[in-house]
Design a protein around this motif. Structure first.
Motif, PDB file in Angstrom:
ATOM      1  N   VAL B  90       0.656  -1.028   0.021  1.00 49.55           N
ATOM      2  CA  VAL B  90       0.240  -0.022   0.062  1.00 49.55           C
ATOM      3  C   VAL B  90       0.875   1.305  -0.102  1.00 49.55           C
ATOM      4  CG1 VAL B  90      -1.926  -1.422   1.158  1.00 49.55           C
ATOM      5  CG2 VAL B  90      -0.304   0.062   2.548  1.00 49.55           C
ATOM      6  N   SER B  91       2.222   1.175   0.459  1.00 43.63           N
ATOM      7  CA  SER B  91       2.883   2.283   0.462  1.00 43.63           C
ATOM      8  C   SER B  91       3.725   2.751  -0.844  1.00 43.63           C
ATOM      9  CB  SER B  91       3.841   2.146   1.742  1.00 43.63           C
ATOM     10  OG  SER B  91       3.183   1.744   3.062  1.00 43.63           O
ATOM     11  N   ALA B  94       1.518   5.146  -3.030  1.00 45.73           N
ATOM     12  CA  ALA B  94       1.414   6.314  -2.437  1.00 45.73           C
ATOM     13  C   ALA B  94       2.857   7.118  -2.198  1.00 45.73           C
ATOM     14  CB  ALA B  94       0.646   6.226  -0.826  1.00 45.73           C
ATOM     15  N   VAL B 157       6.222   4.844   3.984  1.00 41.67           N
ATOM     16  CA  VAL B 157       5.497   5.941   3.157  1.00 41.67           C
ATOM     17  C   VAL B 157       6.761   6.662   2.770  1.00 41.67           C
ATOM     18  CG1 VAL B 157       4.201   7.771   2.465  1.00 41.67           C
ATOM     19  CG2 VAL B 157       3.092   5.660   2.898  1.00 41.67           C
TER      20      VAL B 157
END
Lengths: 310, 280
Positions: B90-91, B94, B157
């Motif tokens: 997920v990072s 982003a 992130v």
């Protein structure tokens, strides 16, 4: 929730003339949804729970300030806060001082081409990756008050009487701080090492010509020049120390009595041993407020730095 | 020359300080290993047997042949690997967008991500425990790994953005000119180049997950589900002085994978952290 910012990004995208520039938000969505579900919603819920009367087994039935009042007037709280302040201050000072000593030793040794500097750095970093629970258990073996405990049996070799490392309240605080410093030093070392490496050697050369000794150079060049790094490390180490309690849990369990029960451990016990969800949430709110306050300080510090691209 | 003389003296002082620091920082782990290779009789002899007369691997043998202990190790690896992989998945997009695009609210979002990272996991776990209970997800690895994952996202992130920032945009523009889609560019051009940054983010997440105690302690109570960190804590509660050497061996086994992984990738990880520390 976290999505409040994304429509802005979405509106802006079509204005870009280049082809194949879709909006930013689909790229951000997975991470933001994750952070929303696991951070934002829980934090807001803690706020709600703090004003309610929920227990771990029962939801909120009525809201009001009584819960918070009751929690804040708990007879144990002043003691817990004091323990938290002492433990945090001792840990932060210990970590920063030791981290600075290690960093400056390594930098000096490397400049002079001395042997063993990477060994020092590696050993300090090794302590850092030890899981917190294992750290507490390891130090419990070291501080063991049995005649064959590591420190006490070593002292006995020199004819020194055994020390009550963990059963004496004020010793227990020192012991817990030592275990925390052992593990936490690496982070301060990394920050200080990087900052010291970034300092110009000219300053030191000029000071040497002026006849400044090593102590004067440290006091009048190193410390002021590394001010930003020291402040950043102070804030981050403080947050880190406030937030964790696994070392204390494994080492002393908060005892003897409540001598080492810091705020986060007290909060944990309130929720998961006394099942007082709302009371624990009120305490958690204190933790969040302190963390937010320190984060604001941290962000301001970053903004003050000229080399920052933000 | 006196200058050279004082430098020599200062070198000596540096050596002395370095040696003392090495001794102080290594001592706890050396003592742990010393306990772990002692027979019960030698445990009671304390510092006099820092180097045991009859070193033994029996303690490790006993721990490692215990079937539940193997399960604890597996649970620990499973949870932290799932968490670390999830966090990266997920990072990456982003961080890529934060690195490559300037859009309104970008820096506010980055600071927001930094801020939530400062909140204690304990605070989050109070409500999360209730959500998981209501969803029937208590006592599942899925729920625990999900929390590991979420706890890794902010750091990932920031680290990945820093490593994407270091990759020249011109390479991506070349790919785009050749007709590569943004996702294709990320996959085939940027990610391979960002491999060192990805690896250090992954290992740091693994290390954090391996150390994680609170999440499994709160969300999992069944013994067969526990990772090693919780297991040694429970084991310590049930041991006495006569089994200290076993606890020590269990601690060595817990600590060793983390130290080994870290040492193997030390340079990479330290430079990644240093880049973060210098830049903020």
């Amino acid at each position: 929730m976290t999505m409040s910012d994304t429509p802005v990004a979405a509106q802006k995208a079509p204005r870009r003339p280049k082809r194949a520039r879709p909006a930013a938000w689909p790229w951000l969505a997975p991470a933001l949804l994750m952070l929303g579900a696991f951070y934002l919603v829980p934090i807001l819920d803690v706020l709600r729970l703090a004003f309610g009367d929920a227990t771990l087994l029962r939801s909120v039935e009525s809201y009001g300030l009584e819960g918070i009042q009751q929690t804040l007037s708990s007879p144990a709280l002043p003691g817990v806060l004091w323990v938290t302040v002492v433990f945090t201050a001792a840990s932060v000072i210990g970590i920063l001082a030791t981290g600075m000593l290690v960093a400056l030793t390594v930098v000096r040794g490397e400049m002079r081409g001395l042997w063993g500097m990477s060994a020092l750095r590696t050993v300090v970093l090794t302590a850092w990756v030890v899981p917190g629970i294992a750290n507490g258990l390891i130090w419990q073996m070291l501080f063991s008050e049995a005649p064959f405990g590591a420190l006490n049996s070593t002292l006995a070799v020199f004819g020194i009487a055994p020390v009550r490392w963990l059963s004496d309240p004020s010793n227990a605080m020192v012991s817990a701080a030592i275990a925390n410093v052992w593990q936490g030093t690496a982070f301060a070392m990394i920050v200080f090492y990087a900052a010291r490496k970034g300092l110009s050697q000219d300053l030191y050369a000029a000071a040497a010509i002026d006849g400044a000794g090593p102590f004067a150079r440290f006091l009048f060049i190193t410390l002021p020049q590394m001010r930003a790094a020291i402040l950043v490390a102070t804030v981050l180490v403080t947050i880190q120390t406030l937030n964790t309690f696994d070392v204390i849990l494994a080492l002393t369990g908060g005892g003897p009595g409540r001598a080492t029960e810091v705020l986060s451990l007290f909060t944990f016990n309130t929720v998961f041993y006394n099942f007082d969800l709302s009371g624990g949430s009120a305490l958690a709110l204190i933790l969040v407020l302190i963390a937010l306050l320190l984060t604001v300080v941290y962000i301001r510090l970053l903004g003050d730095r000229p080399d920052q691209d933000k | 020359m006196t200058g050279r003389g004082t430098e020599r003296l200062a070198d000596l002082a540096t050596y002395v300080i370095a040696l003392v620091l090495i001794a102080l920082f290594a001592a706890p782990l050396l003592w742990l290993v010393s306990l772990a290779i002692r027979t019960p009789a030698e445990v009671f002899l304390g510092a006099a047997r820092f180097i045991p007369d009859q070193p033994t691997l029996a303690n490790f043998e006993q721990i490692l042949t215990d079937r539940t202990f193997g399960l604890y190790l597996w649970n620990g690896i499973k949870l932290c690997a799932l968490g670390a992989m999830g966090a990266l998945v997920v990072s990456v997009p982003a961080a890529y967008v934060f690195s490559r695009r300037s859009f309104r609210g970008a820096s506010a979002l980055m600071l927001g991500i930094l801020t939530v990272q400062m909140v204690s996991p304990l605070v989050l776990l109070i409500p999360l425990y209730r959500y998981m209970e209501r969803l029937g997800l208590l006592e599942t690895h899925a729920a625990a790994a999900g929390v590991y994952m979420a706890l890794g996202v902010p750091l990932s992130v920031w680290m990945l953005k820093a490593s994407f920032d270091a990759i020249p945009k011109s390479l991506e523009q070349a790919a785009a000119v050749d007709g590569c889609s943004p996702a294709g560019t990320l996959f085939f051009v940027t990610l391979p180049l960002a491999a060192p940054g990805m690896a250090s983010a992954f290992i740091l997440n693994m290390l954090m997950g391996w150390s994680q105690f609170l999440v499994p302690f709160i969300l999992l109570s069944r013994d067969q589900l526990q990772p090693i960190s919780v297991a040694i804590f429970n084991f310590a509660g049930s041991t006495s002085a006569s089994t200290t050497q076993l606890l020590a061996a269990a601690c060595v086994i817990t600590v060793l994978p983390a130290i080994a992984a870290f040492l193997a990738l030390q340079r990479l990880i330290v430079s990644a952290i240093m880049a973060g520390a210098v830049k903020g």
